[in-house]
Design an enzyme around this catalytic site. Structure first.
Site, PDB file in Angstrom:
ATOM      1  N   ASP A 174       0.854  -1.187   0.000  1.00 63.48           N
ATOM      2  CA  ASP A 174       0.000   0.000   0.000  1.00 63.48           C
ATOM      3  C   ASP A 174       0.890   1.237   0.000  1.00 63.48           C
ATOM      4  O   ASP A 174       1.975   1.241   0.575  1.00 63.48           O
ATOM      5  CB  ASP A 174      -0.983   0.005   1.176  1.00 63.48           C
ATOM      6  CG  ASP A 174      -0.330  -0.025   2.536  1.00 63.48           C
ATOM      7  OD1 ASP A 174      -0.104   1.041   3.129  1.00 63.48           O
ATOM      8  OD2 ASP A 174      -0.049  -1.132   3.030  1.00 63.48           O
ATOM      9  N   ASP A 208      -9.343   2.916   6.582  1.00 60.59           N
ATOM     10  CA  ASP A 208      -8.201   2.831   7.490  1.00 60.59           C
ATOM     11  C   ASP A 208      -8.617   3.484   8.802  1.00 60.59           C
ATOM     12  O   ASP A 208      -8.706   4.705   8.902  1.00 60.59           O
ATOM     13  CB  ASP A 208      -7.007   3.552   6.853  1.00 60.59           C
ATOM     14  CG  ASP A 208      -5.746   3.512   7.713  1.00 60.59           C
ATOM     15  OD1 ASP A 208      -5.848   3.249   8.920  1.00 60.59           O
ATOM     16  OD2 ASP A 208      -4.660   3.781   7.169  1.00 60.59           O
ATOM     17  N   GLU A 261      -7.647   3.489  12.802  1.00 65.12           N
ATOM     18  CA  GLU A 261      -6.556   3.065  13.669  1.00 65.12           C
ATOM     19  C   GLU A 261      -6.239   4.151  14.689  1.00 65.12           C
ATOM     20  O   GLU A 261      -6.947   5.161  14.784  1.00 65.12           O
ATOM     21  CB  GLU A 261      -5.319   2.772  12.822  1.00 65.12           C
ATOM     22  CG  GLU A 261      -4.888   3.955  11.963  1.00 65.12           C
ATOM     23  CD  GLU A 261      -3.608   3.702  11.195  1.00 65.12           C
ATOM     24  OE1 GLU A 261      -2.535   3.846  11.817  1.00 65.12           O
ATOM     25  OE2 GLU A 261      -3.683   3.364   9.995  1.00 65.12           O
TER      26      GLU A 261
END
Length: 233
Positions: A31, A120, A122
């Site tokens: 990524d 994403d 986190e």
């Protein structure tokens, strides 16, 4: 994924330069974000890359200035590619961030070359670990994001997270495992380890922050044919 989060994941663990030994036969991927700028996609393909996720957006205020070239370059090199959004749940609603993401690269098409959009979610690199949200509020935020991505693209987003963050900040929510693919963040040569609550297996595993491919190093938990089926929907 942010550099700060990468450092936190890698604490006490040497960066891996190759996949864990038990996973040599799984498709390799990576990524990238604006940090990688102009990627040598043909070189990545030659070194084994078969898929990639490209950062498109963050919150509702940031667009990766290299996204268009990275996304097209990956496809032109023969990689299956998808886009991801870095969530900042303290800045705006999940619905608003999902809409921003889809408008600026997070769309999906059933062409067999486009992975589902990815969220994403986190540790907050700018402040409080859970963005100042309680566990139930965090689950509602993620659900709102997912519902809007599904409404706009026809696909549930892949969820990128770590086990510790997920269990701490969602209260070990099991609401997403049945219909959201897991992209697990865990840097280890010993295996993927304990999974976040709600998931019995990982679909993607980010196992290192550096290696032979540009950006973070990933594996897909299946065959090349299964990867293509995931892309087709």
């Amino acid at each position: 994924m942010t550099a700060a989060c990468a450092a936190a994941l890698a604490l006490g663990t040497a960066a891996l330069t190759a996949p864990p030994a038990a996973a040599w036969d799984l498709p390799l991927g990576h990524d990238v974000s604006s940090h990688q700028r102009n990627v040598d996609w043909a070189g990545a393909r030659a070194r084994g890359a078969r898929f990639v996720y490209v950062k498109a957006t963050e919150s509702r205020s940031y667009r990766n200035p290299f996204f268009r070239g990275q996304y097209k370059g990956a496809r032109d090199a023969g990689l299956i590619r998808g886009a991801y959004h870095f969530a900042l749940p303290d800045k705006s609603s999940g619905t608003a961030q999902a809409a921003y993401f889809v408008r600026h690269g997070g769309d999906w098409r059933p062409d067999g070359r486009t992975l589902p959009p990815a969220l994403d979610i986190e540790r907050n690199p700018y402040g409080a670990k859970c963005y100042g949200l309680g566990k139930k509020a965090m689950v509602r935020w993620i659900r709102a994001f997912s519902d809007e991505v599904l409404r706009r693209t026809g696909r549930h987003p892949v969820i990128y997270t770590s086990t510790d963050w997920w269990n701490d900040c969602t209260g070990r929510s099991k609401a997403f495992g049945p219909d959201h693919a897991l992209w697990l963040a865990r840097y280890s040569s010993a295996g993927a380890g304990r999974l976040p609550a709600g998931w019995s297996h990982w679909t993607f595993w980010q196992y290192a922050s550096s290696g032979p491919l540009p950006g973070d190093q990933n594996l897909f938990n299946g065959s090349r044919a299964a990867l293509e089926r995931l892309a087709r929907g």
